[in-house]
Design an enzyme around this catalytic site. Structure first.
Site: not given
Length: 311
Positions: A235-236
């Site tokens: 995600h990040d």
């Protein structure tokens, strides 16, 4: 000529492994100029120590500030340290630049503001945790914060009904940040979920030991895996990567509102274009750049190449 992207990373590093992977990716990408790290959401001092150790292993002298543990709505203090926290991090060398016990985390907020004033349109704020620090900075110094180039955040879910973690932890802060008058790019869970690593790629992270910094990253992955049993999802790291490689995502201007009052829907990022898609006219308002699609396979391969230096 390679572009130099000045970024400030605001993170809740220490729980989900994707924050540490995002910081490692930032430190390995020559296009990135990391000007500082701020931590957010409970145990911010311990989160800052994880970031400080990573920075020391990468040989980077970058300021780290421990930020706000709670938003305006408050919360219950968590005594359990993040799953990636280890006793060696008590070393004074890994202490953040501020003492959040004394300033309640406002040192991080003030650092964000000072960075905006110093760098102005050169600065991109990359927010990969709850948006508490960023919202407080916008509230405290709106004119200074308007000078930044843009905010790129991992948060929300825009194509289905879901309360994504970074928004849910502080919906009031998220509402303030998503109403920012400047450029805001939202990379939501409906897109980032497509970047889950394979078992083989997960194992490669677990066994990485080519040098001290990758061995430490592998240890963090091991602690996360033991705590959750999950395979990492990037995600990040995708959010960081987008700053230098916007072509990896398809984005679309979208009207979004954060639900803050619903009995069961508080924390949802409501896509107003989808909600009212049968209206006979186009809605007006400040539109965010919302990720709609990702070249996931290409991104994951490049992430593995950059972070682990494998083809």
């Amino acid at each position: 000529m390679m572009k130099n992207h000045k970024i400030l990373l605001d993170t809740d590093i220490g729980d989900d492994i994707d924050d540490a992977l995002a910081l490692a990716l930032t430190l390995e990408m020559p296009e990135m100029d990391l000007v500082g790290v701020t931590t957010v959401f409970q145990n911010t001092e311990k989160r800052a120590r994880i970031a400080r150790k990573m920075l020391s292993l990468w040989g980077r002298d970058v300021p780290v500030y421990a930020g706000l543990a709670f938003g305006e709505a408050g919360g219950t203090p968590c005594t359990q340290p993040p799953c990636q926290y280890t006793p060696d991090l008590e070393d004074p060398a890994y202490a953040p630049c501020n003492d959040p016990a004394e300033d309640q985390g406002m040192g991080a907020v003030d650092f964000i503001i000072r960075s905006a004033e110093r760098l102005g349109p050169e600065l991109t704020v990359v927010a990969i945790g709850p948006l508490t620090n960023l919202a407080r900075a916008l509230q405290k110094a709106p004119q200074s914060m308007r000078r930044i180039r843009r905010i790129v955040l991992m948060g929300g879910c825009f194509e289905k009904q879901f309360r994504e973690w970074n928004i849910l932890c502080d919906p009031l802060a998220a509402k303030k940040v998503l109403e920012f008058e400047g450029e805001v790019v939202c990379i939501g869970l409906d897109v980032t979920n497509q970047t889950r690593l394979s078992r083989r790629q997960h194992q490669m992270l677990l066994s990485a030991n080519g040098d001290e910094k990758r061995a430490y990253l592998s240890r963090l992955v091991e602690l996360y895996t033991a705590s959750t049993g999950n395979t990492p999802v990037l995600h990040d790291p995708l959010t960081v990567y987008y700053v230098a490689h916007p072509e990896i995502l398809l984005t679309e201007p979208t009207l979004v509102q954060v639900e803050t009052k619903g009995e069961i829907s508080t924390g949802m990022t409501v896509n107003l274009d989808r909600l009212n898609e049968y209206l006979p006219y186009e809605q007006e308002g400040h539109r965010l750049h919302v990720a709609k699609a990702v070249r996931a396979r290409e991104f994951i391969a490049d992430f593995m190449r950059i972070v682990l230096r494998v083809c």
